[in-house]
Design an enzyme around this catalytic site. Structure first.
Site, PDB file in Angstrom:
ATOM      1  N   ASN A 184       0.878  -1.175   0.000  1.00  0.00           N
ATOM      2  CA  ASN A 184       0.000   0.000   0.000  1.00  0.00           C
ATOM      3  C   ASN A 184       0.909   1.218   0.000  1.00  0.00           C
ATOM      4  O   ASN A 184       1.483   1.581   1.022  1.00  0.00           O
ATOM      5  CB  ASN A 184      -0.913  -0.012   1.228  1.00  0.00           C
ATOM      6  N   ARG A 212      -2.527  -1.955  -3.683  1.00  0.00           N
ATOM      7  CA  ARG A 212      -3.746  -1.152  -3.538  1.00  0.00           C
ATOM      8  C   ARG A 212      -3.617   0.080  -4.422  1.00  0.00           C
ATOM      9  O   ARG A 212      -2.634   0.816  -4.352  1.00  0.00           O
ATOM     10  CB  ARG A 212      -3.925  -0.707  -2.088  1.00  0.00           C
ATOM     11  N   HIS A 254     -13.196   2.591  -0.437  1.00  0.00           N
ATOM     12  CA  HIS A 254     -13.172   1.554   0.602  1.00  0.00           C
ATOM     13  C   HIS A 254     -13.740   0.234   0.088  1.00  0.00           C
ATOM     14  O   HIS A 254     -14.161  -0.613   0.869  1.00  0.00           O
ATOM     15  CB  HIS A 254     -13.968   1.989   1.851  1.00  0.00           C
ATOM     16  N   ARG A 270     -12.610  15.469   7.020  1.00  0.00           N
ATOM     17  CA  ARG A 270     -13.408  15.747   5.826  1.00  0.00           C
ATOM     18  C   ARG A 270     -14.846  16.056   6.201  1.00  0.00           C
ATOM     19  O   ARG A 270     -15.411  15.438   7.102  1.00  0.00           O
ATOM     20  CB  ARG A 270     -13.375  14.558   4.861  1.00  0.00           C
ATOM     21  N   GLU A 315      -8.087  -5.566   4.796  1.00  0.00           N
ATOM     22  CA  GLU A 315      -7.933  -5.202   3.394  1.00  0.00           C
ATOM     23  C   GLU A 315      -6.722  -5.877   2.761  1.00  0.00           C
ATOM     24  O   GLU A 315      -6.739  -6.237   1.571  1.00  0.00           O
ATOM     25  CB  GLU A 315      -7.828  -3.678   3.273  1.00  0.00           C
TER      26      GLU A 315
END
Length: 396
Positions: free
Chosen positions: A8, A89, A178, A239, A382
């Site tokens: 990642n 990823r 996601h 955010r 993940e």
């Protein structure tokens, strides 16, 4: 025994895991960070221990050399665990990529082209791919896209109501993110329930510093809260989530704020941080408990948004078998889980206080026996999902 290296990659760091295929055991994990700075940092962990070092790391290629040195010094041996793939990823696959894909020159061109939709992520992901190809020239590289799981959205779910010709030309639509987590968790929830995923209707709440909701019908994403970018949807650490677009016009007219300032405001100075001065849910919760009014409001706004999405997606699905909490906040914060679903008993959703408060690291039920809709906590993984998809891609 064969293994897959999962990477990642960010702009100045990358994380990795070495996963043995047959057992799905994590053989090693690590972090290479401060790439391009005067002194870089490498951390390598195996079941036998953890080791750290600090040396200059000029770029991602040098970072992979540092990672390989860590494997050589501390194990496990990559000769004894030969790589059958490196899984990467990649944040944005646009509408082009529906599944894990073996890297070719054309795939890399497409990832670069899609960088305009994810300028902070895709170039960094691509840097990791380039470095991995140099480090492992004979090993297949596989890309797994955050957006791919959501390519099953119907046009009514992914289309924004703006000028259609302009939207098509500029690739403006909902993509969702996601997706790797939502896919893994929905499958793990079905396994935990002992039911076929194809028969289940689920709402998955991925609540971390970034947060999103996904309605999963028979294993397919049919609704998701993030949009063209990861900014839309739930309130997050920094955010804003959903916002009237006219707020931006107003701020531009009244304050002269430009595009860069507005981007900074909504992505890095909003959410929990903007409301309370604290971007971590644990800090917000602690301040609210001490009577801080701004933190209390931030928590209420955060919970209100989740509850609204649960109701909306319940309506879209028409029937609901389970709500699943995952990621850092979802897995570890009983207050958020309980209060975000409070008042939904008439919809068949009841959280059991004792089960919800009980600590645990495995998949578990936190709904009351009387609750028609199951409420679960399912840890996400993940990296394992990327390994599984990478293995499937090279085995096809």
């Amino acid at each position: 025994m064969s293994a897959i290296l999962v990477v990642n990659s960010g702009s100045s760091s990358f994380k990795y895991q070495l996963i043995e295929i047959e057992s799905e055991q994590v053989l090693a994990s690590g972090l290479v960070e401060r790439i391009g700075e005067d002194v870089g940092h490498t951390k390598h962990t195996t079941p036998e221990g953890s080791w750290e070092s600090e040396d200059p790391i000029a770029d991602h290629t040098a970072g992979f050399a540092a990672m390989l040195a860590a494997f050589g010094d501390h194990g496990p041996s990559l000769d004894e665990h030969p790589l059958i793939a490196v899984g990467h990823r990649v944040v944005h696959g646009g509408k082009r990529f529906h599944e894990a894909t073996i890297v070719t020159d054309l795939v890399k061109i497409n990832i670069e082209d899609l960088s305009e939709l994810a300028p902070l992520h895709n170039p960094a992901n691509l840097a990791g791919i380039d470095a991995a190809q140099k480090a492992f020239p004979s090993v297949p590289q596989v890309v797994v896209f955050d957006t791919a799981f959501h390519q099953t959205l119907a046009p009514a779910a992914y289309t924004y109501a703006i000028d259609a010709e302009l939207a098509a030309k500029q690739r403006i639509r909902r993509y969702g993110f996601h997706g790797t987590s939502h896919k893994y968790v929905s499958g793990a929830a079905a396994e935990y329930l002992g039911q076929d995923l194809s028969s289940l209707k689920l709402i998955v709440l991925h609540l971390g510093n970034g947060a999103s909701v996904c309605a999963v019908d028979g294993g397919r994403s049919v609704e998701t809260s993030m949009g063209m970018t990861p900014l839309e949807g739930l309130v997050m650490g920094t955010r804003s989530g959903d916002l009237d677009p006219a707020v931006l016009f107003h701020l531009n007219r009244k304050t002269g704020m430009g595009f860069a300032e507005l981007d900074e405001l909504l992505n890095r100075r909003s959410g929990l941080l903007g409301l309370s001065g604290k971007g971590d849910m644990r800090d917000v919760q602690q301040a609210a408990a001490a009577g801080d009014e701004a933190a209390t409001l931030a928590l209420e706004v955060y919970l209100h948004r989740i509850r609204g999405y649960v109701g909306s997606y319940y309506a879209q699905l028409g029937h609901l078998d389970a709500i699943v909490f995952t990621a850092g906040v979802g897995e570890n914060n009983p207050l958020v889980r309980a209060r975000s679903l409070a008042g939904l008993e008439e919809l068949g959703i009841t959280v059991d206080a004792g089960l919800n408060e009980a600590p645990g690291s495995e998949a578990r039920t936190i709904s009351a026996p009387s609750s028609r809709v199951k409420v679960l906590v399912v840890p996400t993984n993940e990296e394992l999902e990327i390994a599984r998809q990478s293995f499937a891609a090279v085995s096809a």
